[in-house]
Design an enzyme around this catalytic site. Structure first.
Site, PDB file in Angstrom:
ATOM      1  N   SER A   1       0.757  -1.220  -0.131  1.00  0.00           N
ATOM      2  CA  SER A   1      -0.014   0.015   0.172  1.00  0.00           C
ATOM      3  C   SER A   1       0.974   1.177  -0.236  1.00  0.00           C
ATOM      4  O   SER A   1       1.791   1.449  -0.716  1.00  0.00           O
ATOM      5  CB  SER A   1      -1.031   0.089   1.202  1.00  0.00           C
ATOM      6  OG  SER A   1      -1.869   0.804   0.908  1.00  0.00           O
TER       7      SER A   1
ATOM      8  N   ASP B   1      -9.954  -9.590  -4.616  1.00  0.00           N
ATOM      9  CA  ASP B   1     -10.989  -8.600  -4.004  1.00  0.00           C
ATOM     10  C   ASP B   1     -10.935  -7.219  -3.984  1.00  0.00           C
ATOM     11  O   ASP B   1      -9.778  -6.877  -3.891  1.00  0.00           O
ATOM     12  CB  ASP B   1     -11.342  -9.009  -2.677  1.00  0.00           C
ATOM     13  CG  ASP B   1     -12.621  -8.327  -1.852  1.00  0.00           C
ATOM     14  OD1 ASP B   1     -13.615  -8.563  -2.034  1.00  0.00           O
ATOM     15  OD2 ASP B   1     -12.288  -7.180  -1.113  1.00  0.00           O
TER      16      ASP B   1
ATOM     17  N   HIS C   1      -6.808  -6.802   0.465  1.00  0.00           N
ATOM     18  CA  HIS C   1      -5.594  -5.793   0.387  1.00  0.00           C
ATOM     19  C   HIS C   1      -4.339  -6.227   1.153  1.00  0.00           C
ATOM     20  O   HIS C   1      -3.648  -5.769   0.885  1.00  0.00           O
ATOM     21  CB  HIS C   1      -6.179  -4.512   1.232  1.00  0.00           C
ATOM     22  CG  HIS C   1      -5.347  -3.127   1.155  1.00  0.00           C
ATOM     23  ND1 HIS C   1      -4.886  -2.828  -0.237  1.00  0.00           N
ATOM     24  CD2 HIS C   1      -4.715  -2.312   1.810  1.00  0.00           C
ATOM     25  CE1 HIS C   1      -4.145  -1.866  -0.165  1.00  0.00           C
ATOM     26  NE2 HIS C   1      -3.945  -1.383   1.358  1.00  0.00           N
TER      27      HIS C   1
END
Length: 267
Positions: free
Chosen positions: A93, A216, A245
């Protein structure tokens, strides 16, 4: 467990093992503890290092410097002080954004490869760029909630990160990690990281890269990973079907084995 003094800010980090350095960089408001399934595994083969970025986790809660350029300069000092060369940076991220900012400022010095987990080159939905997380109303709403109802912000953030809801014990430690950071600092870096656009930087990342995304798409679409592979000089894509994530937490065995295989194949 150790600390590195950057001058007014101490970075906490955990380090295990010996050999090629593999440095794990966490996401916004998170910490190195999110790599709890990686450090024991990778330390059997490499020098595995997981710092808490400025004011995250157990690092000093400094009120200033919450921009990606500052975080990248912190990373440079961190690599230099620990004499880490031939490094594999594993960014998750915001950790990917820190890597791209490092490359923008310093090139690929000290880097052997990168693993880029669940991150678009820009989190903002610019005109012609639909693969970000936020448009302006969504960003404004998140910034307001972070300042006025952080507990709900953290709880909803955790739910968004996983394909399948985590159990209560996992949700509790994640909540505790996310809420360590002061709201003012969290808001500053959330805004800064969202408004950066690293699409022009991708071509400069001239080391092998493994791009990892979860199927997802509550946060990052698979198309963002496909974009990275098309625009990075040397990259391949892995899609984790049972992940959102956090593939390194949702499918840790496969994640560890795939990244280990990638690193072993490096020159």
């Amino acid at each position: 467990m150790a600390r590195l003094d950057l001058g007014g800010c101490e970075l906490y980090y955990e380090e295990l093992g010996h050999g090629r350095p593999v440095v794990f960089l966490h996401g916004v408001c998170m910490s190195g503890r999110f790599f709890r399934c990686q450090l024991p595994y990778f330390s059997a083969h490499y020098r595995a290092v997981a710092p808490d970025l400025r004011a995250h986790g157990r690092s000093t809660q400094v009120p200033s410097g919450h921009t990606l350029p500052t975080y990248a300069r912190d990373l440079r000092v961190f690599l230099e002080r620990l004499a880490l060369d031939g490094v594999v940076l594993v960014g998750w991220s915001m950790g990917c954004l820190v890597i791209w900012e490092y490359v923008r400022q310093f090139g690929t010095a000290r880097l052997a490869a990168t693993v880029l987990v669940e991150q678009s080159p820009s989190d903002f939905k610019w005109p012609g760029w639909p693969l970000g997380v936020f448009d302006l109303p969504a960003l404004t709403e998140s910034m307001e909630q972070l300042q006025t109802d952080r507990d709900t912000f953290a709880d909803e953030f955790i739910s968004l990160m996983f394909k399948h809801p985590p159990g209560e014990a996992d949700r509790r430690w994640m909540f505790d990690e996310i809420t360590r950071m002061q709201q003012s600092s969290a808001g500053a870096i959330l805004f800064d990281q969202t408004m950066r656009d690293y699409r022009p930087v991708l071509g400069a990342l001239a080391v092998p890269s493994l791009v990892v995304v979860g199927r997802d798409e509550k946060l990052v679409p698979v198309a963002a990973g496909e974009h990275l592979v098309r625009h990075l000089p040397d990259a391949r894509l892995l899609v984790f079907e049972e992940s959102g994530h956090c593939p390194f937490l949702e499918e840790p065995d496969r994640f560890n084995e795939e990244v280990h295989r990638f690193i072993r194949a490096l020159p």
